[in-house]
Write an enzyme that holds these catalytic residues in place. Structure first.
Site, PDB file in Angstrom:
ATOM      1  N   GLY A 176      -1.062  -1.170  -3.130  1.00 19.45           N
ATOM      2  CA  GLY A 176      -0.390  -2.010  -4.118  1.00 19.45           C
ATOM      3  C   GLY A 176       0.135  -3.341  -3.610  1.00 19.45           C
ATOM      4  O   GLY A 176      -0.049  -4.374  -4.269  1.00 19.45           O
TER       5      GLY A 176
ATOM      6  N   LYS B  28      -8.308  -1.536  -4.249  1.00 21.02           N
ATOM      7  CA  LYS B  28      -8.768  -0.451  -5.146  1.00 21.02           C
ATOM      8  C   LYS B  28      -9.449  -1.081  -6.364  1.00 21.02           C
ATOM      9  O   LYS B  28     -10.016  -2.170  -6.230  1.00 21.02           O
ATOM     10  CB  LYS B  28      -7.607   0.482  -5.516  1.00 21.02           C
ATOM     11  CG  LYS B  28      -6.867   0.953  -4.258  1.00 21.02           C
ATOM     12  CD  LYS B  28      -5.851   2.016  -4.508  1.00 21.02           C
ATOM     13  CE  LYS B  28      -5.196   2.394  -3.169  1.00 21.02           C
ATOM     14  NZ  LYS B  28      -4.253   3.510  -3.311  1.00 21.02           N
TER      15      LYS B  28
ATOM     16  N   ASN C 176      -6.169  -2.929   0.603  1.00 24.57           N
ATOM     17  CA  ASN C 176      -7.149  -2.229  -0.235  1.00 24.57           C
ATOM     18  C   ASN C 176      -6.767  -2.455  -1.683  1.00 24.57           C
ATOM     19  O   ASN C 176      -5.802  -1.878  -2.172  1.00 24.57           O
ATOM     20  CB  ASN C 176      -7.125  -0.726   0.125  1.00 24.57           C
ATOM     21  CG  ASN C 176      -8.003   0.097  -0.793  1.00 24.57           C
ATOM     22  OD1 ASN C 176      -8.807  -0.442  -1.551  1.00 24.57           O
ATOM     23  ND2 ASN C 176      -7.854   1.415  -0.724  1.00 24.57           N
TER      24      ASN C 176
ATOM     25  N   HIS D  65     -11.524   7.786   1.749  1.00 24.71           N
ATOM     26  CA  HIS D  65     -10.220   7.606   1.096  1.00 24.71           C
ATOM     27  C   HIS D  65      -9.939   8.820   0.198  1.00 24.71           C
ATOM     28  O   HIS D  65     -10.849   9.348  -0.439  1.00 24.71           O
ATOM     29  CB  HIS D  65     -10.216   6.314   0.274  1.00 24.71           C
ATOM     30  CG  HIS D  65      -8.831   5.896  -0.119  1.00 24.71           C
ATOM     31  ND1 HIS D  65      -8.155   6.503  -1.153  1.00 24.71           N
ATOM     32  CD2 HIS D  65      -7.990   4.959   0.386  1.00 24.71           C
ATOM     33  CE1 HIS D  65      -6.948   5.948  -1.263  1.00 24.71           C
ATOM     34  NE2 HIS D  65      -6.829   5.015  -0.340  1.00 24.71           N
TER      35      HIS D  65
HETATM   36  P1  13P Z   1      -0.318   2.202  -1.704  1.00 24.04           P
HETATM   37  O1  13P Z   1       0.030   1.224  -0.630  1.00 24.04           O
HETATM   38  O2  13P Z   1      -0.401   1.598  -3.060  1.00 24.04           O
HETATM   39  O3  13P Z   1       0.546   3.418  -1.630  1.00 24.04           O
HETATM   40  O4  13P Z   1      -1.828   2.709  -1.393  1.00 24.04           O
HETATM   41  C1  13P Z   1      -2.151   3.134  -0.124  1.00 24.04           C
HETATM   42  C2  13P Z   1      -3.614   3.296  -0.034  1.00 24.04           C
HETATM   43  O5  13P Z   1      -4.179   4.203  -0.603  1.00 24.04           O
HETATM   44  C3  13P Z   1      -4.372   2.307   0.757  1.00 24.04           C
HETATM   45  O6  13P Z   1      -5.677   2.712   0.960  1.00 24.04           O
END
Ligand code: 13P
Length: 246
Positions: free
Chosen positions: A229, A15, A13, A96
């Site tokens: 990340g 984001k 993801n 989410h």
């Molecule tokens: P991180 O792996 O950056 O902690 O994020 C997790 C997440 O929210 C995946 O949807």
């Protein structure tokens, strides 16, 4: 997804991160076909077309990070499930914690998105997770069962377990570098299946890295990982896919 309980699922993801240049670098560096796991990458909407070109011939699927609860029409700024399908998305992340927190999405909204996704042929990945305050107060299980109440209703109404999966993402483990312990993950994944009453696939998310992925995926009841990340880095994400293949 959904049919093979033994094959792990890795979902990246991105984001609201990245750029066209980075997309070419990261997706170009992914070597997915050699792994024995299902891999999906969820990039921001504007990059879907470029990503589907870059992933041609690759086993890596595309997914959406969000979807509109409505079919089509006057909903400025929204993206429909049909559009995601048109751009090659196989699945969509819904519920989410960042959408719940920053965009006031409640369980009723998540349920509508679930219905829309299924109606248009997308595989919903339903995210649930408690905050640190909720866990510290002993209310983690209660929070998760509340978030799953509508989904239990869908199952009772005939929704099949292979049509969706759940991602357990404790809010306090997202982007913090802190992962839940093996005991916490195993217990919560079991709780999720107990709440739903079916053997649903459950992924874990929250600070998953190449260095802890194998350990996390060895926990009983963990069917894969949802990665934030670390999915922005081809080497790290490839390492996670490799860990999922073992
Ligand atoms: P991180 O792996 O950056 O902690 O994020 C997790 C997440 O929210 C995946 O949807």
């Amino acid at each position: 997804m959904g049919a093979d309980m033994l094959r792990k699922h890795v979902i990246g993801n991105w984001k609201m991160n990245g750029s066209a240049t980075m997309l070419a670098e990261v997706l170009g560096g992914l070597r997915v076909p050699s792994y024995d796991c299902d891999v999906t990458i969820c990039v921001p909407y504007p990059y879907l077309a470029q990503a589907s070109t870059l992933l041609e011939g690759s086993a890596c699927q595309l997914g959406g990070q969000n979807v509109c609860r409505y079919d089509d029409g006057a909903f400025t700024g929204e993206v429909s499930a049909k559009m995601l399908r048109e751009f090659g998305c196989a699945l969509v992340i819904i519920g989410h914690s960042e959408r719940r927190l920053h965009f006031a999405e409640d369980d009723a909204c998540v349920a509508e998105k679930f219905d829309r996704a299924l109606a248009d042929g997308l595989y919903p990945v339903v995210c649930v997770g408690e905050t640190l305050a909720e866990r510290d107060a002993g209310g983690a299980e209660e929070k998760i069962s509340k978030q799953l109440a509508w989904l239990r209703g869908r199952i009772v109404a005939g929704c099949r377990v292979e049509q969706f999966c759940v991602a357990y993402e404790p809010v306090w483990a997202i982007g913090t570098g802190r992962t839940a312990s093996a005991e916490q993950v195993e217990a919560m994944h079991r709780w999720i299946r107990d709440c739903l009453g079916v053997p649903v696939l459950v992924l874990y998310g929250g600070s998953v890295k190449a260095s802890n992925a194998a350990e996390l995926m060895a926990i009983p009841g963990v069917d894969g990982v949802l990665v934030g990340g670390a999915s922005l880095d081809a080497e790290a994400f490839t390492g996670i896919c490799r860990a999922a293949s073992n």
